[in-house]
Design a protein around this motif. Structure first.
Motif, PDB file in Angstrom:
ATOM      1  N   UNK B 182      -2.940  57.988  23.634  1.00  0.00           N
ATOM      2  CA  UNK B 182      -3.443  58.138  24.999  1.00  0.00           C
ATOM      3  C   UNK B 182      -2.333  58.042  26.035  1.00  0.00           C
ATOM      4  N   UNK B 183      -2.416  58.841  27.084  1.00  0.00           N
ATOM      5  CA  UNK B 183      -1.492  58.649  28.202  1.00  0.00           C
ATOM      6  C   UNK B 183      -1.958  57.449  29.003  1.00  0.00           C
ATOM      7  N   UNK B 184      -1.102  56.924  29.834  1.00  0.00           N
ATOM      8  CA  UNK B 184      -1.523  55.854  30.728  1.00  0.00           C
ATOM      9  C   UNK B 184      -2.580  56.388  31.661  1.00  0.00           C
ATOM     10  N   UNK B 185      -3.504  55.556  32.033  1.00  0.00           N
ATOM     11  CA  UNK B 185      -4.599  55.997  32.901  1.00  0.00           C
ATOM     12  C   UNK B 185      -4.049  56.509  34.236  1.00  0.00           C
ATOM     13  N   UNK B 186      -2.875  56.037  34.623  1.00  0.00           N
ATOM     14  CA  UNK B 186      -2.307  56.483  35.898  1.00  0.00           C
ATOM     15  C   UNK B 186      -1.441  57.728  35.757  1.00  0.00           C
ATOM     16  N   UNK B 187      -1.159  58.079  34.504  1.00  0.00           N
ATOM     17  CA  UNK B 187      -0.253  59.195  34.267  1.00  0.00           C
ATOM     18  C   UNK B 187      -0.917  60.533  34.584  1.00  0.00           C
ATOM     19  N   UNK B 188      -2.203  60.619  34.279  1.00  0.00           N
ATOM     20  CA  UNK B 188      -2.968  61.837  34.499  1.00  0.00           C
ATOM     21  C   UNK B 188      -4.106  61.497  35.448  1.00  0.00           C
ATOM     22  N   UNK B 189      -4.296  62.339  36.446  1.00  0.00           N
ATOM     23  CA  UNK B 189      -5.318  62.033  37.443  1.00  0.00           C
ATOM     24  C   UNK B 189      -6.714  62.382  36.922  1.00  0.00           C
ATOM     25  N   UNK B 190      -7.706  61.592  37.280  1.00  0.00           N
ATOM     26  CA  UNK B 190      -9.091  61.945  36.972  1.00  0.00           C
ATOM     27  C   UNK B 190      -9.695  62.695  38.155  1.00  0.00           C
ATOM     28  N   UNK B 191     -11.008  63.017  38.047  1.00  0.00           N
ATOM     29  CA  UNK B 191     -11.633  63.830  39.108  1.00  0.00           C
ATOM     30  C   UNK B 191     -11.569  63.141  40.463  1.00  0.00           C
ATOM     31  N   UNK B 258     -12.372  47.208  12.307  1.00  0.00           N
ATOM     32  CA  UNK B 258     -11.122  47.499  13.019  1.00  0.00           C
ATOM     33  C   UNK B 258     -11.408  48.236  14.322  1.00  0.00           C
ATOM     34  N   UNK B 259     -12.374  49.142  14.266  1.00  0.00           N
ATOM     35  CA  UNK B 259     -12.741  49.895  15.471  1.00  0.00           C
ATOM     36  C   UNK B 259     -13.246  48.954  16.560  1.00  0.00           C
ATOM     37  N   UNK B 260     -14.138  48.055  16.154  1.00  0.00           N
ATOM     38  CA  UNK B 260     -14.739  47.148  17.138  1.00  0.00           C
ATOM     39  C   UNK B 260     -13.705  46.228  17.783  1.00  0.00           C
ATOM     40  N   UNK B 261     -12.616  45.998  17.054  1.00  0.00           N
ATOM     41  CA  UNK B 261     -11.579  45.118  17.595  1.00  0.00           C
ATOM     42  C   UNK B 261     -10.574  45.860  18.475  1.00  0.00           C
ATOM     43  N   UNK B 262     -10.643  47.197  18.444  1.00  0.00           N
ATOM     44  CA  UNK B 262      -9.665  47.971  19.216  1.00  0.00           C
ATOM     45  C   UNK B 262     -10.012  47.933  20.700  1.00  0.00           C
ATOM     46  N   UNK B 263      -9.011  47.579  21.500  1.00  0.00           N
ATOM     47  CA  UNK B 263      -9.218  47.532  22.947  1.00  0.00           C
ATOM     48  C   UNK B 263      -8.707  48.847  23.548  1.00  0.00           C
ATOM     49  N   UNK B 264      -9.634  49.821  23.689  1.00  0.00           N
ATOM     50  CA  UNK B 264      -9.221  51.153  24.136  1.00  0.00           C
ATOM     51  C   UNK B 264      -8.731  51.158  25.579  1.00  0.00           C
ATOM     52  N   UNK B 265      -9.315  50.313  26.389  1.00  0.00           N
ATOM     53  CA  UNK B 265      -8.872  50.268  27.785  1.00  0.00           C
ATOM     54  C   UNK B 265      -7.418  49.829  27.850  1.00  0.00           C
ATOM     55  N   UNK B 266      -7.060  48.884  26.993  1.00  0.00           N
ATOM     56  CA  UNK B 266      -5.681  48.401  26.988  1.00  0.00           C
ATOM     57  C   UNK B 266      -4.741  49.459  26.442  1.00  0.00           C
ATOM     58  N   UNK B 267      -5.176  50.132  25.368  1.00  0.00           N
ATOM     59  CA  UNK B 267      -4.339  51.184  24.767  1.00  0.00           C
ATOM     60  C   UNK B 267      -3.969  52.235  25.794  1.00  0.00           C
ATOM     61  N   UNK B 348       3.877  41.337  27.264  1.00  0.00           N
ATOM     62  CA  UNK B 348       2.713  42.217  27.410  1.00  0.00           C
ATOM     63  C   UNK B 348       1.529  41.650  26.634  1.00  0.00           C
ATOM     64  N   UNK B 349       1.814  40.960  25.528  1.00  0.00           N
ATOM     65  CA  UNK B 349       0.727  40.308  24.780  1.00  0.00           C
ATOM     66  C   UNK B 349       0.146  39.140  25.582  1.00  0.00           C
ATOM     67  N   UNK B 350       1.042  38.445  26.271  1.00  0.00           N
ATOM     68  CA  UNK B 350       0.606  37.280  27.044  1.00  0.00           C
ATOM     69  C   UNK B 350      -0.127  37.684  28.321  1.00  0.00           C
ATOM     70  N   UNK B 351       0.384  38.710  28.971  1.00  0.00           N
ATOM     71  CA  UNK B 351      -0.099  39.029  30.320  1.00  0.00           C
ATOM     72  C   UNK B 351      -1.082  40.184  30.354  1.00  0.00           C
ATOM     73  N   UNK B 352      -1.248  40.866  29.204  1.00  0.00           N
ATOM     74  CA  UNK B 352      -2.197  41.981  29.162  1.00  0.00           C
ATOM     75  C   UNK B 352      -1.838  43.054  30.163  1.00  0.00           C
ATOM     76  N   UNK B 353      -2.836  43.582  30.843  1.00  0.00           N
ATOM     77  CA  UNK B 353      -2.582  44.682  31.769  1.00  0.00           C
ATOM     78  C   UNK B 353      -2.513  44.194  33.216  1.00  0.00           C
ATOM     79  N   UNK B 354      -2.355  42.882  33.375  1.00  0.00           N
ATOM     80  CA  UNK B 354      -2.342  42.376  34.743  1.00  0.00           C
ATOM     81  C   UNK B 354      -1.041  42.704  35.468  1.00  0.00           C
ATOM     82  N   UNK B 355       0.013  42.999  34.686  1.00  0.00           N
ATOM     83  CA  UNK B 355       1.305  43.282  35.305  1.00  0.00           C
ATOM     84  C   UNK B 355       1.966  44.496  34.667  1.00  0.00           C
ATOM     85  N   UNK B 356       2.888  45.092  35.405  1.00  0.00           N
ATOM     86  CA  UNK B 356       3.737  46.146  34.843  1.00  0.00           C
ATOM     87  C   UNK B 356       4.977  45.471  34.279  1.00  0.00           C
TER      88      UNK B 356
END
Lengths: 77, 374
Positions: B182-191, B258-267, B348-356
């Motif tokens: 997946x690209x970063x959510x900010x990399x490609x614009x949505x509608x 494994x699927x249920x454990x996957x964090x797609x939003x984070x990916x 990144x494991x510690x801080x998740x997506x809260x920071x760049x």
């Protein structure tokens, strides 16, 4: 040796054109490195490469008059 | 189960050569899950309901807003604030009361998706973000479901059928054969960010419905191992052949657990928020300010850095250090860029997506060299 390059979605905005003509690119790696140098934002963009309407992975030779398409993912629905 | 079919309702399609009672019966016996009742979902639903698909699920947890109405043509102005799945179901039942419509008024997640999908033959992706698109793709591969995919941006749309059963290879190509990660959510614009012309999802969604009907009835040629793109401004259609790649399979969770454990939003968020940056980018960030910089070298290591403020926390101590990071952007550096990669991963494991979180490529050496040559 001429190659037509088709740019889809926002890639066309990066290059300013939906279609480019490139000269003397023997393979896709050569073509892409020229494009990336010319348009640095393109190098950071995600896209799939197709040569003559077939998706490729890795480097592919470009026969005379090939059409290379660069297609980005869309997320909108 | 053969249902009572209204000949009059479906007469115009039943008289088509090669369609008839048989194809109508196939539609009546089929079940389709439409995920996302938005710009794509609306026309897909309207045509599948009208055509007489026997059971249709509609999954959408969002509610109707005013800015949806220029393209989400099932909804009225008076629907604003109401749940999309339920509102669509209500309207569609009035269009065709002879079929079963099942609204699911929640957003799909890796926790509920497998169970929802298991009750349907075919899945239609009409969602509006990469996290959900990758999640749906992986779920369909895991559950052996055919996925009819479409996506739009501005004036262009894409349509394809993924994971279709084939005689030789088992299943046709899927979304990850096209775009493995997946690209970063900010990399490609949505509608919402890029804009979209209202009629475009109408066209693309209708193509999607057309593929669904062809999959069910076995008519015509399918967009299997092919990606079709349409440009509403130039009217150009362009089709590209896709091939299934071996390395793609390992990107997809192999089991339900494994699927249920996957964090797609984070990916989807991580590639844009956790990465290496080169000396030039780092230099720009330093000049802009508002970043936390951490030197993870041992305290005695040279060269000393006094050009900008930074923390000094050797890599081994990072795990126990109490980090007081103030800014949203964090850059870690070391001598050559190797240890800082580990530090970036840890943070990144510690801080998740809260920071760049960035790691300076080539380390402080690369930056010092950059400063001398610029």
């Amino acid at each position: 040796m001429k190659t037509r390059v088709l740019l889809f979605g926002q890639l066309a905005e990066i290059t300013g054109s939906k279609e480019l003509e490139m000269e003397g690119c023997a393979d896709t790696a050569a073509l892409l490195s020229i494009l990336h140098e010319q348009f640095p934002v393109l190098a950071q963009s995600k896209y799939v490469v197709a040569v003559n309407q077939e998706m490729i992975s890795g480097n592919k030779n470009l026969p005379e008059n090939s059409i290379v398409a660069l297609l980005p993912p869309f997320s909108g629905g | 189960m053969q249902k009572e079919i209204s000949y009059e309702r479906y007469q115009r399609q039943m008289i088509l050569p090669g369609f008839g009672e048989h194809a109508q019966g196939q539609l009546a016996d089929a079940s389709v899950l439409v995920i996302g009742a938005g710009g794509l979902g609306c026309p897909v639903l309207q045509y599948l309901v009208a055509a007489g698909v026997g059971r249709i699920g509609i999954a959408d947890g969002d509610s109707v807003s005013l800015s949806n109405l220029h393209r989400q043509v099932l909804f009225h102005t008076s629907d604003i604030g109401k749940n999309k799945a339920e509102t669509a179901a209500d309207r569609l039942r009035r269009l065709n009361p002879e079929i079963v419509i099942q609204p699911i008024a929640e957003n799909v997640s890796s926790r509920n998706l497998l169970e929802i999908i298991s009750a349907f033959d075919i899945v239609v992706d009409g969602t509006d973000n990469f996290a959900t698109r990758y999640m749906i793709n992986d779920a369909c591969v895991l559950m052996n479901k055919v996925l009819v995919y479409a996506a739009v941006s501005r004036f262009e749309g894409q349509v394809a059928i993924f994971n279709y059963p084939t005689a030789q290879a088992g299943r046709s190509s899927n979304y990850r054969d096209l775009f493995p990660e997946p690209p970063g959510e900010n990399e490609i614009l949505n509608c919402a960010d890029a804009g979209v012309i209202g009629v475009l999802p109408g066209i693309i969604g209708s193509m999607q419905a057309n593929e669904v009907i062809k999959v069910i009835t076995g008519m015509g040629e399918l967009l299997v191992n092919q990606l079709l793109t349409f440009n509403a401004m130039t009217n150009q259609l362009y089709t590209v052949k896709i091939t299934a790649k071996q390395e793609t399979a390992q990107l997809i969770p192999q089991t339900a657990a494994a699927f249920e454990k996957t964090d797609y939003a984070w990916l989807c968020a991580s590639p844009s928020t956790v990465n290496e940056i080169d000396a030039r980018t780092f230099n720009n960030l330093v000049q802009k300010g508002n970043i936390d910089i951490v030197d993870v070298r041992e305290l005695h290591e040279m060269p000393a850095v006094d050009e900008f403020q930074h923390y000094r926390i050797p890599l081994a101590e990072l795990k126990t250090a109490y980090l007081q990071l103030k800014n949203d952007t964090v850059v870690v550096f070391c001598q050559s860029g190797k240890r800082s990669l580990l530090a970036m991963k840890f943070l990144s494991e510690q801080l998740g997506t809260t920071k760049r979180i960035h790691s300076l490529q080539g380390g402080i050496i690369a930056w010092k060299t950059f400063c001398q040559t610029k």
